[in-house]
Design a protein around this motif. Sequence first.
Motif, PDB file in Angstrom:
ATOM      1  N   HIS A   5       0.841  -1.204   0.000  1.00  0.00           N
ATOM      2  CA  HIS A   5       0.000   0.000   0.000  1.00  0.00           C
ATOM      3  C   HIS A   5       0.876   1.253   0.000  1.00  0.00           C
ATOM      4  N   HIS A  30      -4.929   2.521  -7.105  1.00  0.00           N
ATOM      5  CA  HIS A  30      -4.774   1.516  -6.052  1.00  0.00           C
ATOM      6  C   HIS A  30      -5.973   1.576  -5.094  1.00  0.00           C
ATOM      7  N   CYS A  34      -8.565  -1.026  -3.240  1.00  0.00           N
ATOM      8  CA  CYS A  34      -8.176  -1.282  -1.851  1.00  0.00           C
ATOM      9  C   CYS A  34      -9.081  -0.490  -0.901  1.00  0.00           C
ATOM     10  N   CYS A  37      -7.247   1.751   1.763  1.00  0.00           N
ATOM     11  CA  CYS A  37      -6.661   3.014   1.317  1.00  0.00           C
ATOM     12  C   CYS A  37      -7.728   3.992   0.838  1.00  0.00           C
TER      13      CYS A  37
HETATM   14 ZN    ZN Z   1      -4.101   0.050   0.018  1.00  0.00          ZN
END
Ligand code: ZN
Length: 204
Positions: A5, A30, A34, A37
């Motif tokens: 991450h 990302h 995710c 995040c």
């Molecule tokens: Zn992440």
Amino acid sequence: MIRHHPAEASLIACAAGTIPIAHAHVIRSHAARCPACAAGLRTAGDTGGALLDGLAPAPMAPDALARTLARLEATPVGSAPVAPAFDLAALASGRWRRVAPGIAIMKLLPRDATDSRLDLIRVAPGRALLSHGHTGPETTCVLTGAFADGTGIFAAGDCVEADAALDHTPCALPGEDCICLIATTHHLRAHSWLGRLVRPLLGM
Ligand SMILES: [Zn+2]
């Protein structure tokens, strides 16, 4: 499963808009994969808003409130995106340019005022990029496949942040093509004569 991450500081900088847009696109790509995040970006954005609340009032244009409300009304509620929409599919409609056997690049955003650019790179299974270092930060999100570079193994969804200190030779792992979204600031440092020969062709 996502294992790598962006740093918390990068999420905060991304939410605050203080990193080059190319790197922000990679981090948001990302975050789109995710949940942790994505939540981090939202929290960072909320925290920034709270900090703004604490600032001393400043004079504003008479129609500022009306314009802000109009913009809020235009934003759909519920599935509010964490990001200004970044449509990778639309951006990635260009042509792949073959730069070496099994390796192709698609330019997405040209070098900007921060000397940053955004590219897609596609590497066939088992193929390695030339050994290189960096002269500025690099942010990568793996979209398909996986690669290893001696510092770790990075698979689909993973985000990799490198700085000028990193020297590596990324190699795509067996399986499918490894396609990565990559933001680079400044230039790569090629270690071999071949790399030095190829780098100007890539523009990287
Ligand atoms: Zn992440």
